[in-house]
Design a protein around this motif. Structure first.
Motif, PDB file in Angstrom:
ATOM      1  N   ALA A   1       4.356  -7.249   6.606  1.00 24.20           N
ATOM      2  CA  ALA A   1       2.957  -7.085   6.214  1.00 24.20           C
ATOM      3  C   ALA A   1       2.845  -6.137   5.022  1.00 24.20           C
ATOM      4  N   ASN A   2       3.635  -5.059   5.024  1.00 21.00           N
ATOM      5  CA  ASN A   2       3.621  -4.119   3.895  1.00 21.00           C
ATOM      6  C   ASN A   2       4.081  -4.795   2.610  1.00 21.00           C
TER       7      ASN A   2
ATOM      8  N   GLN B   1       4.627   1.096  -4.224  1.00 28.74           N
ATOM      9  CA  GLN B   1       4.405   0.619  -2.863  1.00 28.74           C
ATOM     10  C   GLN B   1       2.970   0.137  -2.717  1.00 28.74           C
ATOM     11  N   ALA B   2       2.708  -0.569  -1.628  1.00 27.19           N
ATOM     12  CA  ALA B   2       1.357  -1.064  -1.376  1.00 27.19           C
ATOM     13  C   ALA B   2       0.404   0.103  -1.210  1.00 27.19           C
TER      14      ALA B   2
ATOM     15  N   ASN C   1      -2.719  -3.680  11.630  1.00 30.01           N
ATOM     16  CA  ASN C   1      -2.702  -2.982  10.340  1.00 30.01           C
ATOM     17  C   ASN C   1      -2.829  -1.491  10.628  1.00 30.01           C
ATOM     18  N   PRO C   2      -1.715  -0.780  10.803  1.00 32.25           N
ATOM     19  CA  PRO C   2      -1.767   0.627  11.222  1.00 32.25           C
ATOM     20  C   PRO C   2      -2.623   1.511  10.317  1.00 32.25           C
TER      21      PRO C   2
ATOM     22  N   PHE D   1       1.946  -5.413  -0.805  1.00 31.21           N
ATOM     23  CA  PHE D   1       2.472  -4.927  -2.082  1.00 31.21           C
ATOM     24  C   PHE D   1       2.425  -6.029  -3.137  1.00 31.21           C
ATOM     25  N   HIS D   2       2.860  -7.222  -2.773  1.00 27.91           N
ATOM     26  CA  HIS D   2       2.893  -8.314  -3.745  1.00 27.91           C
ATOM     27  C   HIS D   2       1.494  -8.854  -4.056  1.00 27.91           C
ATOM     28  N   MET D   3       0.543  -8.591  -3.185  1.00 29.89           N
ATOM     29  CA  MET D   3      -0.829  -9.039  -3.422  1.00 29.89           C
ATOM     30  C   MET D   3      -1.596  -8.094  -4.345  1.00 29.89           C
TER      31      MET D   3
END
Length: 417
Positions: free
Chosen positions: A99-100, A286-287, A55-56, A104-106
């Motif tokens: 992952a991004n 965006q997330a 997770n950068p 975002f959807h979460m």
């Protein structure tokens, strides 16, 4: 393994600046063309390297907080600016893109923000210490974007200008009932009561802010004009001539925008005017930053206009004016960080090094978000009636500074400050 994955990641991402990275084994590798800006990061532990890959955003922030990822011979600003610019210019590996998208959807689940959760989220950030905030905010404790109508303004002047600009959009008259949603330490409510003769109700979910705001109202002799409540906006009742909300919509969460604007419509008098001041994105949604969500603003989110517009439309309110502030917040936070650093000895006596690094990282990454990403501040002026305010913006900028209308302009407020 982890160094090879980071190598692959940075090779694709760095396209317009030079980033040098010293790995835990002591090897240094350069990424990007030898042109433009340059920065150098040192990673001292494999665990920090692994966190960067998984997770950068979270890994970089935590690595800096823990002293495991540090800039070498350059500033944190230099390093983060290069990373932000190239993150959007270069290409990311498939696993990071997936992952991004998942984060975002979460966001609808992460930002559910029921009243009990919202209360905990607010306490996480705002109830840590009034003393800390007093060290870097202006005298009025305005913890939101200032308005630099003159680029050479002090922070105090720009915050006065912000409040005056908002008051001008509200078209205030003495005796008006004003609701301040997310009233903070009470500065806006005190200004509207003292300078404009309004009866103000302020609601907050922060116990620290409530106590401070109530104490300030008592000290100013305005307790009969202002009522501060520890209350969720969803539980507020009554009808108000004016509604103002500054820097609170960012805590509402995507699933609750419809309810938020619906409550504004319900609470606003048929002839009333509301002004919503919020950070927003000029780009697609965006997330949100996982580091910001974990350490600074749990449940927080910076909405895009495309996420807010449908809910405003469904509320039935007229959008009588929409204004966009660009770079004002970057200037504001630079003032905050300068003051934070100026009080570092006092802050160090209260907080440990990890907290200080966390807070400096927070201020820095926010500055750069406003300077390098599609992020600004929106002013939504809303009303039930299309003619609730004048049909042009001329009333905000009168030519004659002695005219009655000038009393609600930033320049008039500054002249009297």
């Amino acid at each position: 393994m982890w160094d090879k994955l980071l190598d692959r990641f940075l090779t694709g991402m760095m396209v317009q600046d030079r980033l040098s990275v010293t790995y835990p084994d002591g090897a240094t590798r350069d990424y990007g063309p030898d042109t433009g800006a340059q920065a150098h990061l040192q990673i001292t532990e494999t665990a920090a390297l692994r966190a960067l890959i998984l997770n950068p955003d979270l890994g970089l922030g935590e690595g800096y907080m823990d002293g495991k990822i540090t800039p070498l011979n350059c500033s944190l600003d230099d390093t983060l600016a290069i990373i932000i610019r190239n993150r959007y210019a270069g290409s990311l590996p498939p696993w990071m893109l997936m992952a991004n998208r998942a984060r975002f959807h979460m966001r609808r689940f992460i930002q559910h923000n029921a009243p009990s959760t919202a209360r905990k989220n607010v306490a996480h950030h705002y109830d840590i210490s009034d003393d800390l905030y007093a060290m870097f905010l202006d005298e009025d404790m305005q913890y939101s974007c200032a308005y630099f109508s003159d680029p050479d303004m002090t922070l105090e002047q720009a915050q006065i200008a912000k409040k005056a600009h908002i008051a001008g959009k509200l078209r205030l008259e003495p005796g008006m009932r004003v609701l301040d949603i997310g009233c903070g330490w009470g500065g806006m409510a005190l200004t509207l009561a003292r300078d404009y003769g309004c009866q103000v109700t302020g609601v907050t979910l922060s116990e620290n802010q409530l106590a401070t705001a109530q104490g300030r109202a008592e000290a100013a002799g305005l307790a009969d004009q202002i009522e501060f409540r520890l209350q969720d906006y969803r539980h507020t009742q009554g009808t108000f001539d004016r509604i103002v909300s500054v820097g609170m919509l960012e805590h509402v969460g995507v699933p609750n925008y419809g309810q938020y604007f619906g409550r504004v419509a319900e609470l606003l008098d048929p002839n009333g005017v509301a002004l919503i001041h919020t950070i927003g994105r000029s780009g697609p949604p965006q997330a949100h930053s996982s580091w910001i969500n974990k350490y600074i603003f749990p449940g927080g989110y910076v909405p895009s206009l495309s996420e807010l517009a449908p809910t405003m439309e469904k509320s039935g309110l007229w959008q009588t004016d929409i204004e966009v502030w660009r770079l004002h917040y970057a200037k504001t936070i630079r003032h905050w960080r300068d003051r934070f650093d100026a009080h570092i000895d006092e802050i160090s006596a209260i907080y440990d090094d990890r907290f200080i690094r966390m807070f400096r990282y927070y201020l820095t990454v926010c500055i750069l978000a406003f300077e390098h990403q599609m992020q600004g501040v929106y002013h939504f002026q809303l009303a039930h009636k299309r003619d609730a305010v004048p049909l042009t913006r001329d009333y905000l900028y009168p030519a004659d500074p002695l005219s009655p209308k000038a009393k609600t302009t930033p320049s008039a407020a500054l002249a009297g400050s």
